[in-house]
Design a protein around this motif. Sequence first.
Motif, PDB file in Angstrom:
ATOM      1  N   ALA A  59     -21.139  -8.116  26.296  1.00 28.44           N
ATOM      2  CA  ALA A  59     -20.916  -8.927  27.490  1.00 28.44           C
ATOM      3  C   ALA A  59     -19.464  -9.401  27.526  1.00 28.44           C
ATOM      4  CB  ALA A  59     -21.858 -10.125  27.487  1.00 28.44           C
ATOM      5  N   GLY A  60     -18.836  -9.247  28.680  1.00 28.89           N
ATOM      6  CA  GLY A  60     -17.462  -9.686  28.844  1.00 28.89           C
ATOM      7  C   GLY A  60     -16.419  -8.624  28.577  1.00 28.89           C
ATOM      8  N   ALA A  84     -13.809  -8.504  19.616  1.00 26.87           N
ATOM      9  CA  ALA A  84     -13.569  -8.585  21.056  1.00 26.87           C
ATOM     10  C   ALA A  84     -13.612  -7.219  21.730  1.00 26.87           C
ATOM     11  CB  ALA A  84     -12.209  -9.243  21.316  1.00 26.87           C
ATOM     12  N   SER A  85     -13.362  -6.147  20.957  1.00 28.43           N
ATOM     13  CA  SER A  85     -13.375  -4.800  21.537  1.00 28.43           C
ATOM     14  C   SER A  85     -14.423  -3.896  20.907  1.00 28.43           C
ATOM     15  CB  SER A  85     -12.000  -4.147  21.382  1.00 28.43           C
ATOM     16  OG  SER A  85     -11.641  -4.038  20.007  1.00 28.43           O
ATOM     17  N   ARG A  86     -15.155  -4.393  19.934  1.00 29.95           N
ATOM     18  CA  ARG A  86     -16.166  -3.586  19.229  1.00 29.95           C
ATOM     19  C   ARG A  86     -17.401  -3.382  20.102  1.00 29.95           C
ATOM     20  NH1 ARG A  86     -18.362  -6.568  14.251  1.00 29.95           N
ATOM     21  NH2 ARG A  86     -16.133  -6.557  13.746  1.00 29.95           N
ATOM     22  N   PRO A  87     -17.911  -2.156  20.218  1.00 31.14           N
ATOM     23  CA  PRO A  87     -19.120  -1.939  21.022  1.00 31.14           C
ATOM     24  C   PRO A  87     -20.374  -2.320  20.240  1.00 31.14           C
ATOM     25  CG  PRO A  87     -18.451   0.126  20.040  1.00 31.14           C
ATOM     26  CD  PRO A  87     -17.395  -0.885  19.651  1.00 31.14           C
ATOM     27  N   TRP A  88     -21.438  -2.540  20.973  1.00 30.62           N
ATOM     28  CA  TRP A  88     -22.752  -2.607  20.340  1.00 30.62           C
ATOM     29  C   TRP A  88     -23.177  -1.176  20.025  1.00 30.62           C
ATOM     30  CZ3 TRP A  88     -24.395  -6.936  18.483  1.00 30.62           C
ATOM     31  CH2 TRP A  88     -24.203  -8.150  19.152  1.00 30.62           C
ATOM     32  N   VAL A  89     -23.936  -0.991  18.931  1.00 31.66           N
ATOM     33  CA  VAL A  89     -24.440   0.324  18.544  1.00 31.66           C
ATOM     34  C   VAL A  89     -25.908   0.181  18.148  1.00 31.66           C
ATOM     35  CG1 VAL A  89     -24.101   2.366  17.118  1.00 31.66           C
ATOM     36  CG2 VAL A  89     -22.161   0.849  17.586  1.00 31.66           C
ATOM     37  N   SER A 114     -32.298  -9.550  23.383  1.00 36.21           N
ATOM     38  CA  SER A 114     -31.527  -8.759  22.438  1.00 36.21           C
ATOM     39  C   SER A 114     -30.382  -8.076  23.168  1.00 36.21           C
ATOM     40  CB  SER A 114     -32.414  -7.706  21.770  1.00 36.21           C
ATOM     41  OG  SER A 114     -32.789  -6.709  22.707  1.00 36.21           O
ATOM     42  N   PRO A 115     -29.303  -7.719  22.464  1.00 36.74           N
ATOM     43  CA  PRO A 115     -28.169  -7.083  23.151  1.00 36.74           C
ATOM     44  C   PRO A 115     -28.554  -5.840  23.941  1.00 36.74           C
ATOM     45  CG  PRO A 115     -27.508  -7.784  20.960  1.00 36.74           C
ATOM     46  CD  PRO A 115     -28.991  -8.013  21.048  1.00 36.74           C
ATOM     47  N   ALA A 116     -29.394  -4.970  23.353  1.00 36.37           N
ATOM     48  CA  ALA A 116     -29.776  -3.746  24.053  1.00 36.37           C
ATOM     49  C   ALA A 116     -30.635  -4.042  25.272  1.00 36.37           C
ATOM     50  CB  ALA A 116     -30.506  -2.796  23.106  1.00 36.37           C
TER      51      ALA A 116
END
Length: 267
Positions: A59-60, A84-89, A114-116
Amino acid sequence: MSLLPKTRMPRTRRMINLEVRATERLSPTFLTVTLGGPELAHLEPMGHDQTVRLFFPRAGQERLRMPRRDSEAWMAEVLLMPKASRPWVRNYTIRRIRPRLGELDIEFALHGDSPASAWARGARPGDPAGVFDMGITYLPPEDAAWQLLVGDESALPAILAILDGAPASLTGDVFLEVPGKADFRTDLAVPEGVTVHWLARDGAAPGAAALDAVRRAEPRPGRGYVWAAGESRLATGVRRHLVRDRAVPKSDIAFHGYWRQGRPSPG
């Protein structure tokens, strides 16, 4: 005790950038996100429970920053990225793939915030996402007389994909535990020799209904093959019961703990 079954990897693989093309709510728990793009041509369709690492922005974040390494070194690359730039995996099974259209479907079992789940609910056409192929773990021996497929909602897309590609001669039982009856699928086309058992959790502990149903099921004669996945206690419980009480060889059981109740996914 390992929760890592044998895996067949694709011949080649690479990081693939895609974008959201559509979403569809299937039931209170399930939502399909369709991803597409020209880079999907680099993904080798393997069928069955073909799993991918799914990359999506936090988010963001204004854009998706994908790893550049086409090997397991991508993990270190991601961990070294600033948050700040890392993706969710996250790991997800390809529910369907349409190579001619350059599209694939990923079916999400929505769990709270949850993030997903949050990403899937908010996904809109044009949003970026990426995948990295992780191969298949459904590897039945040719001489298996029957199969037993067991899973909760997190394993439902994999089991349905397996059934989509099943031969007409397949014989066995499928136990699918979902949060409620509204999540049952009534339009499945399965081989004549396969019986699908839908189980509504209705607030009970995850995996309890499916594990109890497996314990009460009538044993089948001959060599079989078992594929069980979902909450870790379901996967290990199915394996333990079949090995100890049914004398099923460990080598004929693939089991995978997709998640553990009370423990969030890392990242």
